[in-house]
Design a protein around this motif. Structure first.
Motif, mmCIF file in Angstrom:
data_model
loop_
_atom_site.group_PDB
_atom_site.id
_atom_site.type_symbol
_atom_site.label_atom_id
_atom_site.label_comp_id
_atom_site.label_asym_id
_atom_site.label_seq_id
_atom_site.Cartn_x
_atom_site.Cartn_y
_atom_site.Cartn_z
ATOM 1 N N ARG A 2 0.848 -1.198 0.000
ATOM 2 C CA ARG A 2 0.000 0.000 0.000
ATOM 3 C C ARG A 2 0.879 1.243 0.000
ATOM 4 N N ILE A 3 0.619 2.115 -0.951
ATOM 5 C CA ILE A 3 1.443 3.327 -1.065
ATOM 6 C C ILE A 3 0.559 4.570 -1.017
ATOM 7 N N LEU A 4 0.945 5.504 -0.158
ATOM 8 C CA LEU A 4 0.277 6.809 -0.105
ATOM 9 C C LEU A 4 1.052 7.786 -0.981
ATOM 10 N N LEU A 5 0.336 8.467 -1.864
ATOM 11 C CA LEU A 5 0.969 9.471 -2.717
ATOM 12 C C LEU A 5 0.531 10.867 -2.293
ATOM 13 N N THR A 6 1.480 11.790 -2.306
ATOM 14 C CA THR A 6 1.159 13.179 -2.021
ATOM 15 C C THR A 6 2.124 14.061 -2.804
ATOM 16 N N ASN A 7 1.992 15.382 -2.639
ATOM 17 C CA ASN A 7 2.922 16.299 -3.319
ATOM 18 C C ASN A 7 2.787 17.697 -2.704
ATOM 19 N N ASP A 8 3.510 18.666 -3.269
ATOM 20 C CA ASP A 8 3.297 20.053 -2.827
ATOM 21 C C ASP A 8 2.824 20.948 -3.976
ATOM 22 N N ASP A 9 2.712 20.386 -5.180
ATOM 23 C CA ASP A 9 2.249 21.184 -6.315
ATOM 24 C C ASP A 9 0.722 21.173 -6.430
ATOM 25 N N GLY A 10 0.067 20.412 -5.564
ATOM 26 C CA GLY A 10 -1.392 20.362 -5.549
ATOM 27 C C GLY A 10 -1.920 19.117 -6.241
ATOM 28 N N ILE A 11 -3.127 18.724 -5.854
ATOM 29 C CA ILE A 11 -3.684 17.430 -6.303
ATOM 30 C C ILE A 11 -3.914 17.369 -7.810
ATOM 31 N N PHE A 12 -4.025 18.533 -8.468
ATOM 32 C CA PHE A 12 -4.259 18.512 -9.909
ATOM 33 C C PHE A 12 -2.968 18.658 -10.723
ATOM 34 N N ALA A 13 -1.821 18.642 -10.072
ATOM 35 C CA ALA A 13 -0.540 18.786 -10.775
ATOM 36 C C ALA A 13 -0.238 17.535 -11.608
ATOM 37 N N GLU A 14 0.311 17.767 -12.774
ATOM 38 C CA GLU A 14 0.589 16.663 -13.706
ATOM 39 C C GLU A 14 1.569 15.639 -13.122
ATOM 40 N N GLY A 15 2.570 16.120 -12.399
ATOM 41 C CA GLY A 15 3.593 15.224 -11.841
ATOM 42 C C GLY A 15 2.991 14.150 -10.941
ATOM 43 N N LEU A 16 1.978 14.505 -10.170
ATOM 44 C CA LEU A 16 1.302 13.557 -9.278
ATOM 45 C C LEU A 16 0.479 12.554 -10.087
ATOM 46 N N HIS A 17 -0.151 13.018 -11.152
ATOM 47 C CA HIS A 17 -0.979 12.138 -11.982
ATOM 48 C C HIS A 17 -0.134 11.097 -12.703
ATOM 49 N N VAL A 18 0.992 11.553 -13.271
ATOM 50 C CA VAL A 18 1.867 10.620 -13.997
ATOM 51 C C VAL A 18 2.440 9.599 -13.012
ATOM 52 N N LEU A 19 2.826 10.066 -11.839
ATOM 53 C CA LEU A 19 3.341 9.168 -10.793
ATOM 54 C C LEU A 19 2.276 8.145 -10.401
ATOM 55 N N ALA A 20 1.061 8.614 -10.171
ATOM 56 C CA ALA A 20 -0.024 7.724 -9.736
ATOM 57 C C ALA A 20 -0.300 6.635 -10.772
ATOM 58 N N ARG A 21 -0.264 7.004 -12.058
ATOM 59 C CA ARG A 21 -0.518 6.006 -13.117
ATOM 60 C C ARG A 21 0.512 4.878 -13.058
ATOM 61 N N GLU A 22 1.780 5.224 -12.812
ATOM 62 C CA GLU A 22 2.835 4.204 -12.752
ATOM 63 C C GLU A 22 2.747 3.377 -11.478
ATOM 64 N N VAL A 23 2.607 4.055 -10.337
ATOM 65 C CA VAL A 23 2.645 3.352 -9.048
ATOM 66 C C VAL A 23 1.406 2.463 -8.885
ATOM 67 N N ASN A 24 0.316 2.860 -9.526
ATOM 68 C CA ASN A 24 -0.919 2.069 -9.499
ATOM 69 C C ASN A 24 -0.723 0.677 -10.106
ATOM 70 N N LYS A 25 0.316 0.526 -10.949
ATOM 71 C CA LYS A 25 0.597 -0.776 -11.569
ATOM 72 C C LYS A 25 1.262 -1.744 -10.594
ATOM 73 N N ILE A 26 1.908 -1.198 -9.538
ATOM 74 C CA ILE A 26 2.671 -2.078 -8.641
ATOM 75 C C ILE A 26 2.112 -2.125 -7.223
ATOM 76 N N ALA A 27 1.126 -1.265 -6.906
ATOM 77 C CA ALA A 27 0.652 -1.203 -5.520
ATOM 78 C C ALA A 27 -0.782 -0.700 -5.464
ATOM 79 N N GLU A 28 -1.360 -0.874 -4.266
ATOM 80 C CA GLU A 28 -2.666 -0.269 -4.006
ATOM 81 C C GLU A 28 -2.392 1.164 -3.567
ATOM 82 N N ILE A 29 -2.929 2.148 -4.293
ATOM 83 C CA ILE A 29 -2.578 3.528 -3.956
ATOM 84 C C ILE A 29 -3.743 4.304 -3.348
ATOM 85 N N HIS A 30 -3.372 5.230 -2.466
ATOM 86 C CA HIS A 30 -4.272 6.259 -1.969
ATOM 87 C C HIS A 30 -3.577 7.591 -2.247
#
Ligand code: MN
Length: 254
Positions: A2-30
């Motif tokens: 289980r992996i928690l994802l966060t950032n400081d650029d805000g929830i709509f920042a592209e960097g978080l979305h691209v990260l989430a798409r990749e990490v979602n392949k290897i773990a359960e993400i929140h």
């Protein structure tokens, strides 16, 4: 896993979305992230107003558990772990930040502070930044961090340490390697620009250019200059252990 994802650029920042798409392949993400940009808020937490966590649609999906919080990156991690998530995460990843977090940047960085908050709570963490600010392409950095997360959890991460990762913004074919580094020195000149407002009063705006002072080969700054991915292990204990015995000799009196 289980992996928690966060950032400081805000929830709509592209960097978080691209990260989430990749990490979602290897773990359960929140995902629990600030509702707007919180770059350079350091380790601030919110004490004098209430925090609200709003469930949001993330990666075009209403199934993916994601919350926007009206607080800082450190707030997001604390709130996620202590109140929102159904289970404690195995790992926290903060990023992918738009822009480098090298040397003394880490003290101001909301991205790194979110990872430090995880470590304070006893959870291993990775902070990840892409050094390109103006035309960021996050895909390679996201793939790299997903692989690193798997290695870290297999190796058994030290719970008192986070990994601060900086990925050069060049094409992936030009990435020259991965190095383990220490924090370097980042200095800025003309940090404030002085201007006049319409009523003739002065105001100051933080700007400034980076000064090229770093010559230390083992540093994160040097690694990025050589187009290498930099991984720096960071702890939040700021004690100067070498000075403890020396200070005792000062015989400071009441
Ligand atoms: Mn940022």
């Amino acid at each position: 896993m289980r992996i928690l994802l966060t950032n400081d650029d805000g929830i709509f920042a592209e960097g978080l979305h691209v990260l989430a798409r990749e990490v979602n392949k290897i773990a359960e993400i929140h995902v629990v992230a600030p509702d707007h940009e919180q770059s350079a808020t350091g380790h601030a937490i919110t004490m004098h107003r209430p925090l609200r966590a709003e469930r949001v649609k993330f990666l075009h999906s209403t199934d993916l558990p994601a919350w926007a919080v009206n607080g800082t990156p450190a707030d997001c991690v604390k709130l996620a772990v202590e109140s929102i998530l159904p289970h404690r995460p195995d790992l926290v990843i903060s990023g992918i930040n738009r822009g480098a977090n090298l040397g003394t940047d880490v003290l101001y960085s909301g991205t790194v502070s979110a990872a430090i908050e995880a470590v304070i709570l006893g959870i291993p963490a990775i902070a990840v930044s892409l050094t390109e600010y103006y035309e960021p392409r996050f895909e390679y950095a996201a793939e790299f961090v997903a692989r690193l997360a798997t290695v870290l959890l297999k190796q058994g991460a030290a719970c008192d340490t986070l990994l601060n990762v900086n990925v050069p913004g060049c094409d992936r074919e030009k990435v020259a390697g991965v190095v383990i580094t220490k924090l370097g020195v980042r200095q800025y000149k003309n940090a404030f620009e002085k201007r006049s407002d319409p009523r003739g009063r002065s105001y100051y705006w933080l700007a400034g250019e980076l000064v090229d002072t770093e010559h230390d080969e083992g540093s994160d700054v040097a690694a990025i200059k050589q187009s290498k991915i930099s991984i720096t292990p960071i702890q939040h204990d700021l004690t100067n252990y070498k000075l403890i015995e020396g200070l005792k000799e000062w015989s400071i009196e009441l």
